[in-house]
Design an enzyme around this catalytic site. Structure first.
Site, PDB file in Angstrom:
ATOM      1  N   ARG A 235       0.839  -1.211   0.000  1.00  0.00           N
ATOM      2  CA  ARG A 235       0.000   0.000   0.000  1.00  0.00           C
ATOM      3  C   ARG A 235       0.866   1.252   0.000  1.00  0.00           C
ATOM      4  O   ARG A 235       0.494   2.297  -0.503  1.00  0.00           O
ATOM      5  CB  ARG A 235      -0.978  -0.008   1.191  1.00  0.00           C
ATOM      6  CG  ARG A 235      -1.849   1.237   1.267  1.00  0.00           C
ATOM      7  CD  ARG A 235      -3.180   1.030   1.993  1.00  0.00           C
ATOM      8  NE  ARG A 235      -3.043   0.247   3.190  1.00  0.00           N
ATOM      9  CZ  ARG A 235      -2.555   0.697   4.361  1.00  0.00           C
ATOM     10  NH1 ARG A 235      -2.181   1.950   4.485  1.00  0.00           N
ATOM     11  NH2 ARG A 235      -2.453  -0.098   5.401  1.00  0.00           N
TER      12      ARG A 235
ATOM     13  N   TYR B 198     -16.826  13.157 -16.343  1.00  0.00           N
ATOM     14  CA  TYR B 198     -16.987  11.710 -16.192  1.00  0.00           C
ATOM     15  C   TYR B 198     -17.988  11.468 -15.051  1.00  0.00           C
ATOM     16  O   TYR B 198     -17.951  12.168 -14.028  1.00  0.00           O
ATOM     17  CB  TYR B 198     -15.631  11.069 -15.883  1.00  0.00           C
ATOM     18  CG  TYR B 198     -15.737   9.586 -15.700  1.00  0.00           C
ATOM     19  CD1 TYR B 198     -15.952   8.756 -16.791  1.00  0.00           C
ATOM     20  CD2 TYR B 198     -15.672   9.012 -14.434  1.00  0.00           C
ATOM     21  CE1 TYR B 198     -16.091   7.392 -16.618  1.00  0.00           C
ATOM     22  CE2 TYR B 198     -15.804   7.656 -14.266  1.00  0.00           C
ATOM     23  CZ  TYR B 198     -16.013   6.849 -15.360  1.00  0.00           C
ATOM     24  OH  TYR B 198     -16.155   5.500 -15.186  1.00  0.00           O
TER      25      TYR B 198
ATOM     26  N   ASP C 101      -8.490  15.938 -16.051  1.00  0.00           N
ATOM     27  CA  ASP C 101      -8.592  14.522 -16.366  1.00  0.00           C
ATOM     28  C   ASP C 101      -8.207  14.385 -17.836  1.00  0.00           C
ATOM     29  O   ASP C 101      -8.943  14.810 -18.725  1.00  0.00           O
ATOM     30  CB  ASP C 101     -10.031  14.056 -16.103  1.00  0.00           C
ATOM     31  CG  ASP C 101     -10.223  12.570 -16.362  1.00  0.00           C
ATOM     32  OD1 ASP C 101      -9.468  12.004 -17.182  1.00  0.00           O
ATOM     33  OD2 ASP C 101     -11.149  11.986 -15.759  1.00  0.00           O
TER      34      ASP C 101
ATOM     35  N   LYS D 154      -7.895   2.946 -19.265  1.00  0.00           N
ATOM     36  CA  LYS D 154      -8.282   3.224 -20.646  1.00  0.00           C
ATOM     37  C   LYS D 154      -7.052   3.150 -21.571  1.00  0.00           C
ATOM     38  O   LYS D 154      -6.490   2.092 -21.722  1.00  0.00           O
ATOM     39  CB  LYS D 154      -8.997   4.573 -20.700  1.00  0.00           C
ATOM     40  CG  LYS D 154     -10.050   4.758 -19.575  1.00  0.00           C
ATOM     41  CD  LYS D 154     -11.239   3.835 -19.709  1.00  0.00           C
ATOM     42  CE  LYS D 154     -12.157   3.825 -18.499  1.00  0.00           C
ATOM     43  NZ  LYS D 154     -12.617   5.126 -18.037  1.00  0.00           N
TER      44      LYS D 154
HETATM   45  C1  PLP Z   1     -13.048   5.662 -16.837  1.00  0.00           C
HETATM   46  C2  PLP Z   1     -12.817   7.084 -16.528  1.00  0.00           C
HETATM   47  C3  PLP Z   1     -12.591   7.507 -15.212  1.00  0.00           C
HETATM   48  C4  PLP Z   1     -12.617   6.576 -14.035  1.00  0.00           C
HETATM   49  O1  PLP Z   1     -11.601   5.637 -14.113  1.00  0.00           O
HETATM   50  P1  PLP Z   1     -11.687   4.151 -13.471  1.00  0.00           P
HETATM   51  O2  PLP Z   1     -10.389   3.576 -13.863  1.00  0.00           O
HETATM   52  O3  PLP Z   1     -12.888   3.496 -14.084  1.00  0.00           O
HETATM   53  O4  PLP Z   1     -11.857   4.347 -12.006  1.00  0.00           O
HETATM   54  C5  PLP Z   1     -12.341   8.851 -15.006  1.00  0.00           C
HETATM   55  N1  PLP Z   1     -12.349   9.733 -16.013  1.00  0.00           N
HETATM   56  C6  PLP Z   1     -12.573   9.373 -17.281  1.00  0.00           C
HETATM   57  C7  PLP Z   1     -12.567  10.402 -18.360  1.00  0.00           C
HETATM   58  C8  PLP Z   1     -12.820   8.039 -17.591  1.00  0.00           C
HETATM   59  O5  PLP Z   1     -13.044   7.683 -18.858  1.00  0.00           O
END
Ligand code: PLP
Length: 394
Positions: free
Chosen positions: A61, A114, A186, A211
């Site tokens: 952790r 998101y 983000d 992603k």
């Molecule tokens: C999928 C996504 C998230 C969240 O990510 P996780 O890995 O599912 O927790 C945040 N922002 C965007 C733009 C996303 O596509």
């Protein structure tokens, strides 16, 4: 972890060499440290590692050699001083946001976010005494007008989901810098291949590494990239919030990152070809893609992005019935949530957002019944176009 690569390396080189020097074995591909805990040589050694910042070998952790490698690679790709990895994108976003904010603070953010991030600001932040204002991301004057003396954070997403709208990152950074406000973005949709927000003056870059960074639909991870001092603070909070990246997923992420440049360049090319094909199709009302001249912010896209991403959304003229027949007729592209992976995925946007928004809210946001979000993969371009063509013909 910080990195000290020579200046001026290309992005794909950084993807391959961003953690050189951090693999202390002779294995060309670093092993997986599949362990929760690490032994100490002596009582003094134990005391030292238990007090260290971000020890790579103490308790997973706190850190793991694989975390250190993957964080160094991501920091190099974004051009940041340091990075921290987490067990999911939301784990990274939550840790970064809550490291910064406290009771009485105010956040300016976008209406289009998101879904889980939106929920964090909309539903949870008020419980902790944090105020927030949601603005139209395409109007910089709305950001300016929303600022208050207690504004601590401007939080943006660009391009945004599912309409691929953009935020003027340099303008947001200038607005915030002048007032000592922290900016976070983000950058999941763009990836560092297509957009490097730190170069535009943004302070903190966040990723759902689930992603594009991972890229193969097989792991969940998140990342924060910022100054070394801020990353140390995020690490202290992340120890408590607990979204730990598993050593195996960290290893998979490091493997995925090695081909980031190759994958995303291919996805950019496929997406532009698909967007142009769909824009000219009789059954398509509109294509939302920053690389098209018809995108209302195409000029801004050219200014602040180095590629236009593999993400787009397409409005079909036939509404919900056309969407159902279209997504069910695709043979290569699969109907699934998530994005940024190596194979093409589609989602009917209205269905996906139905649990969060009423039909009126969706219409107001421009998410019509005919909208399909497409995450373009790395298939051969002609096969992809043929698949979309046959599905539209049905
Ligand atoms: C999928 C996504 C998230 C969240 O990510 P996780 O890995 O599912 O927790 C945040 N922002 C965007 C733009 C996303 O596509």
């Amino acid at each position: 972890m910080t990195n000290d690569l020579p200046d001026g390396l290309g992005l794909q080189t950084k993807a391959l060499h961003g953690s050189d020097g951090l693999n202390e074995t002779h294995a060309v591909t670093a092993p997986i440290w599949q362990t929760s805990t690490f032994g100490a040589d002596s009582a003094e050694h134990m005391a030292a590692i238990s007090e260290a910042d971000q020890p790579a070998e103490f308790y997973t952790r706190y850190g793991n050699p694989a975390h250190r490698q993957v964080a160094a690679t991501i920091a190099a790709l974004e051009g940041g001083e340091a990075a921290l990895v987490a067990g999911s994108g939301m784990g990274a976003i939550y840790a970064a946001v809550m490291t910064l904010l406290q009771q009485g603070d105010h956040v300016v953010t976008q209406q289009s976010l998101y879904s889980a991030t939106s929920k964090l600001f909309r539903d949870f932040a008020p419980r902790w005494g944090i105020e927030r204002t949601f603005v139209d991301q395409t109007r910089i004057e709305e950001f300016a007008a929303a600022l208050r003396p207690n504004t601590k954070l401007i939080y943006v997403e660009s391009p945004s989901n599912p309409l691929l709208l953009l935020t003027d990152l340099r303008a947001v950074a200038e607005l915030a810098r002048a007032r000592g406000i922290t900016t976070m973005i983000d950058n999941t949709f763009a990836t560092p291949v297509n957009q490097r927000p730190l170069e535009l003056g943004i302070d903190v870059v966040l990723h759902s590494a689930t992603k594009y960074l991972g890229g193969h639909h097989d792991l969940m991870a998140g990342a924060v990239v910022a100054s070394e001092s801020f990353i140390n603070r995020v690490w202290e909070f992340a120890l408590v919030s607990g979204a730990v990246l598993s050593p195996f997923d960290a290893w998979l992420l490091q493997r995925g990152l090695k081909t980031l440049g190759l994958r995303v360049e291919r996805q950019n090319r496929n997406a532009l070809a698909l967007a142009q094909f769909l824009e000219g199709h009789a059954k398509v009302a509109r294509v939302n893609y920053p690389g098209l001249e018809s995108h209302p912010q195409h000029a801004l896209a050219r200014r602040q992005m180095s590629g236009f991403t593999g993400m787009m959304s397409v409005e079909l003229k036939g509404g919900a019935i056309a969407v159902k027949s279209f997504v069910e007729s695709l043979k290569l592209a699969e109907c699934a949530v998530s994005l940024g992976g190596i194979t093409t995925l589609v989602v009917p946007a209205a269905a996906m957002w139905s649990h969060q928004h009423t039909a009126e809210q969706r219409d107001a946001a421009g998410i019509g019944e005919g909208l399909v979000r497409v995450s373009v993969g790395a298939e051969d371009e002609r096969d992809l176009l043929a698949d979309f063509a046959q599905a539209l013909a049905k």
